[in-house]
Design a protein around this motif. Structure first.
Motif, mmCIF file in Angstrom:
data_model
loop_
_atom_site.group_PDB
_atom_site.id
_atom_site.type_symbol
_atom_site.label_atom_id
_atom_site.label_comp_id
_atom_site.label_asym_id
_atom_site.label_seq_id
_atom_site.Cartn_x
_atom_site.Cartn_y
_atom_site.Cartn_z
ATOM 1 N N ARG A 1 -29.435 -6.919 -46.200
ATOM 2 C CA ARG A 1 -28.521 -6.000 -45.522
ATOM 3 C C ARG A 1 -29.253 -4.737 -45.091
ATOM 4 N NH1 ARG A 1 -22.900 -7.414 -46.849
ATOM 5 N NH2 ARG A 1 -22.940 -9.164 -48.300
ATOM 6 N N ASP A 2 -30.560 -4.766 -45.185
ATOM 7 C CA ASP A 2 -31.386 -3.638 -44.766
ATOM 8 C C ASP A 2 -31.508 -3.674 -43.246
ATOM 9 O OD1 ASP A 2 -33.274 -1.727 -44.236
ATOM 10 O OD2 ASP A 2 -34.690 -2.382 -45.777
ATOM 11 N N ALA B 1 -32.425 -1.477 -41.226
ATOM 12 C CA ALA B 1 -33.660 -0.872 -40.716
ATOM 13 C C ALA B 1 -34.766 -1.927 -40.643
ATOM 14 C CB ALA B 1 -34.087 0.300 -41.598
ATOM 15 N N TRP B 2 -34.842 -2.792 -41.653
ATOM 16 C CA TRP B 2 -35.804 -3.895 -41.626
ATOM 17 C C TRP B 2 -35.547 -4.787 -40.415
ATOM 18 C CZ3 TRP B 2 -35.013 -9.156 -41.548
ATOM 19 C CH2 TRP B 2 -36.139 -9.963 -41.710
ATOM 20 N N THR B 3 -34.283 -5.074 -40.164
ATOM 21 C CA THR B 3 -33.929 -5.924 -39.022
ATOM 22 C C THR B 3 -34.420 -5.306 -37.718
ATOM 23 O OG1 THR B 3 -31.959 -6.706 -40.211
ATOM 24 C CG2 THR B 3 -32.017 -7.052 -37.829
ATOM 25 N N ALA B 4 -34.227 -3.997 -37.569
ATOM 26 C CA ALA B 4 -34.697 -3.307 -36.364
ATOM 27 C C ALA B 4 -36.220 -3.338 -36.273
ATOM 28 C CB ALA B 4 -34.184 -1.873 -36.347
ATOM 29 N N GLU B 5 -36.885 -3.178 -37.408
ATOM 30 C CA GLU B 5 -38.358 -3.223 -37.425
ATOM 31 C C GLU B 5 -38.873 -4.586 -36.982
ATOM 32 O OE1 GLU B 5 -39.363 -2.240 -41.383
ATOM 33 O OE2 GLU B 5 -38.755 -0.131 -41.223
ATOM 34 N N ARG B 6 -38.223 -5.656 -37.436
ATOM 35 C CA ARG B 6 -38.666 -6.992 -37.048
ATOM 36 C C ARG B 6 -38.354 -7.261 -35.580
ATOM 37 N NH1 ARG B 6 -42.425 -7.101 -38.694
ATOM 38 N NH2 ARG B 6 -42.690 -9.314 -38.145
ATOM 39 N N PHE C 1 -23.725 -1.646 -53.127
ATOM 40 C CA PHE C 1 -24.268 -1.176 -54.403
ATOM 41 C C PHE C 1 -25.726 -0.743 -54.286
ATOM 42 C CE2 PHE C 1 -24.806 -5.726 -54.017
ATOM 43 C CZ PHE C 1 -26.150 -5.911 -54.296
ATOM 44 N N LYS C 2 -26.371 -1.066 -53.175
ATOM 45 C CA LYS C 2 -27.785 -0.786 -53.011
ATOM 46 C C LYS C 2 -28.006 0.240 -51.905
ATOM 47 C CE LYS C 2 -32.213 -3.159 -52.280
ATOM 48 N NZ LYS C 2 -32.874 -4.470 -52.071
ATOM 49 N N GLU C 3 -28.959 1.137 -52.121
ATOM 50 C CA GLU C 3 -29.312 2.113 -51.094
ATOM 51 C C GLU C 3 -30.513 1.622 -50.304
ATOM 52 O OE1 GLU C 3 -29.905 5.990 -52.658
ATOM 53 O OE2 GLU C 3 -27.867 6.180 -53.460
ATOM 54 N N MET D 1 -23.636 -1.669 -40.670
ATOM 55 C CA MET D 1 -23.971 -2.549 -39.555
ATOM 56 C C MET D 1 -24.001 -1.781 -38.236
ATOM 57 S SD MET D 1 -22.363 -4.359 -36.865
ATOM 58 C CE MET D 1 -20.653 -4.333 -37.412
ATOM 59 N N ASP D 2 -23.079 -0.850 -38.052
ATOM 60 C CA ASP D 2 -23.046 -0.043 -36.829
ATOM 61 C C ASP D 2 -24.329 0.782 -36.689
ATOM 62 O OD1 ASP D 2 -21.201 1.124 -34.579
ATOM 63 O OD2 ASP D 2 -22.020 2.885 -35.602
ATOM 64 N N GLN D 3 -24.827 1.318 -37.790
ATOM 65 C CA GLN D 3 -26.107 2.034 -37.749
ATOM 66 C C GLN D 3 -27.244 1.099 -37.356
ATOM 67 O OE1 GLN D 3 -26.764 5.014 -41.136
ATOM 68 N NE2 GLN D 3 -25.062 3.794 -41.907
ATOM 69 N N GLY D 4 -27.191 -0.119 -37.871
ATOM 70 C CA GLY D 4 -28.223 -1.088 -37.538
ATOM 71 C C GLY D 4 -28.269 -1.409 -36.055
ATOM 72 N N VAL D 5 -27.104 -1.505 -35.425
ATOM 73 C CA VAL D 5 -27.062 -1.767 -33.984
ATOM 74 C C VAL D 5 -27.725 -0.629 -33.222
ATOM 75 C CG1 VAL D 5 -25.532 -2.039 -31.991
ATOM 76 C CG2 VAL D 5 -25.037 -3.263 -34.120
ATOM 77 N N ALA D 6 -27.477 0.610 -33.640
ATOM 78 C CA ALA D 6 -28.121 1.751 -32.983
ATOM 79 C C ALA D 6 -29.635 1.667 -33.112
ATOM 80 C CB ALA D 6 -27.608 3.059 -33.585
#
Length: 496
Positions: A125-126, A128-133, A171-173, A213-218
């Protein structure tokens, strides 16, 4: 270049500001909608993760493509896959010279049917990792000396449930990702759920997962822009099925299949709210149209049942490109209905249903209606279901639990008077003409899509077509009648 970026959320319903949501914060997706077209009447064919994703990637309903249930799960009790002969989007786009890729959630198979060049499957669910890849994918494409266009699918895990009873992965940051906690007392309980503490608690967690998830899209769109492809990429955002609650996910009620669909075409008119009815089987034809290969949508698909010429009907994809109507703000008569198909969720969740949805009416054909409607495992174990079943009213939203579990062979709803699909009009004499018309239209669609669940006398006519042709008499009824088993007066002489 004609690039494509497909973004699929997991279990997201109409929970965006552009859908009318006022409680959940989704600024980045609302911004994307303001830059493109938002289809307000977009419908999944099915309300189950693997099945819906297979429809998006093949342009075929699940009973056509074979992905009639979940690919796999942590229990290992199921393993439904797409038919080997199906031409998926990665296969088609590989053939026309695209670089194809998928990042994060995949949930369709087998790999041979979905041969993405770049595949980084993950359950993280990270975002940021998804955006990096994704950035790595864009960089690889840019460095390719052949300069091929790309088709990238990004599948988020959010806002799907985690494996706890009421959690959504909060539960995870994660570094660089803000967590937004919602107060259960301030959430808006949708009409398909009951207002009880357990529902409110889970909705608050669900909202937080949507915010992540909305942050991830950005982040993802920022990487697309940084790579220099903002102005040559068709961006599509949608979900696979409705929210992960009973009365929504795994049902074909609107809460499970009426979903957000945002389409941003470079140079197109921004801020369009399109009211026309589109289906997920239209997404692949739209991609082919954008790529300049609309003719591939008319390419015959392989025969059902191993290639019997006797079974040949409309042997092509039923979907069509919605690019020609992208800027429409009024309803068009030729875009006024959709169909859908659900058979399994998990292996043990069998309840084959087909639906027709018009602007006003919804018709469901429940093939195995004598069975109790099944619960997906994660929904049965949810705190929200426990709270609703133990509440004084013992209801699921406006629906009694008996109404949810026990359904008739047909359901007909007037959505203007009954948007939550509670009052079944199938036996109402005043609605018999509408019922018969909907039944006829649905059955014509079943035959056109070679649906094995086109049943008469309790059996699939697709499995006995040779006997019908040989003169076997068959009663024209849905189910076998144990009190009247005779077939001597049978009138069925066709299977198509």
């Amino acid at each position: 270049m004609k690039n494509i970026l497909l973004i699929i959320a997991d279990d997201l319903g109409r929970n965006l500001g552009v859908c009318g949501e006022t409680c959940i914060k989704t600024p980045n997706l609302d911004k994307l909608a303001a830059q493109g077209t938002y289809f307000d009447m977009a419908f999944a064919s099915t309300a189950s993760c693997s099945g819906s994703r297979s429809v998006i990637q093949t342009g075929l309903h699940t009973h056509e493509n074979g992905q009639i249930g979940l690919l796999r799960g942590f229990t290992g009790l199921h393993y439904f896959t797409t038919f080997d002969h199906v031409e998926s989007s990665p296969k088609l786009f590989n053939e026309i010279g695209y670089t194809t890729g998928i990042i994060n959630k995949v949930h369709v198979g087998p790999d041979s049917v979905y041969p993405w060049h770049w595949r980084e499957e993950s359950a993280t669910r990270d975002v940021a990792w998804t955006a990096e890849r994704a950035a790595a994918f864009f960089s690889s494409v840019n460095e390719d000396p052949d300069k091929k266009p790309f088709f990238l699918t990004v599948g988020y895990i959010d806002p799907h449930r985690d494996h706890t009873r009421g959690g959504f992965g909060n539960f995870k940051e994660y570094p660089g990702i803000d967590h937004l906690a919602y107060d259960p007392a301030e959430v808006q309980v949708p009409e398909f759920l009951s207002d009880c503490p357990e529902v409110r608690q889970e909705l608050a967690e669900y909202y937080s997962a949507i915010w992540r998830m909305d942050q991830g899209v950005a982040m993802l769109l920022a990487e697309l822009k940084k790579a220099g492809h903002e102005d040559d990429t068709l961006v599509v955002f949608t979900s696979d099925n409705g929210p992960p609650f009973v009365n929504s996910k795994s049902t074909l009620y609107d809460a499970g299949v009426h979903l957000p669909l945002i389409v941003k075409v470079p140079g197109a008119k921004p801020g369009v709210i399109n009211p026309n009815m589109v289906s997920f089987v239209d997404i692949l034809p739209t991609f082919l149209d954008w790529a300049g290969h609309a003719e591939l949508n008319d390419k015959p698909k392989a025969q059902w049942g191993g290639g019997h010429p006797e079974l040949e009907l409309n042997n092509k994809r039923q979907g069509r490109s919605f690019l020609p109507i992208l800027n429409e703000t009024t309803t068009l008569p030729e875009w006024d209905h959709v169909f859908g198909s659900h058979t399994f969720h998990e292996l043990t969740s069998y309840y084959p249903t087909r639906y027709l949805r018009t602007r006003r009416y919804k018709y469901h054909r429940n093939v195995a209606w004598q069975l109790d409607f099944p619960f997906p495992g994660d929904l049965y174990g949810a705190l929200s279901w426990e709270g609703m079943r133990n509440s004084e009213e013992a209801k699921i939203g406006q629906r009694t639990i008996a109404n949810y579990i026990r359904r008739g062979p047909e359901e007909l709803f007037d959505l203007e008077a009954d948007p939550n699909e509670v009052n079944n009009l199938a036996k109402d004499p005043a609605h018999q003409e509408i019922l018969l018309d909907c039944r006829k239209r649905l059955e014509e669609w079943q035959l056109a899509t070679e649906d094995p669940w086109y049943f008469r006398d309790g059996i699939s006519t697709r499995t006995i077509y040779n006997h019908i042709d040989a003169g076997m008499k068959m009663p024209d009824r849905f189910d076998f009648d144990v009190d009247n088993p005779a077939s001597r007066d049978g009138v069925i002489s066709r299977y198509k």
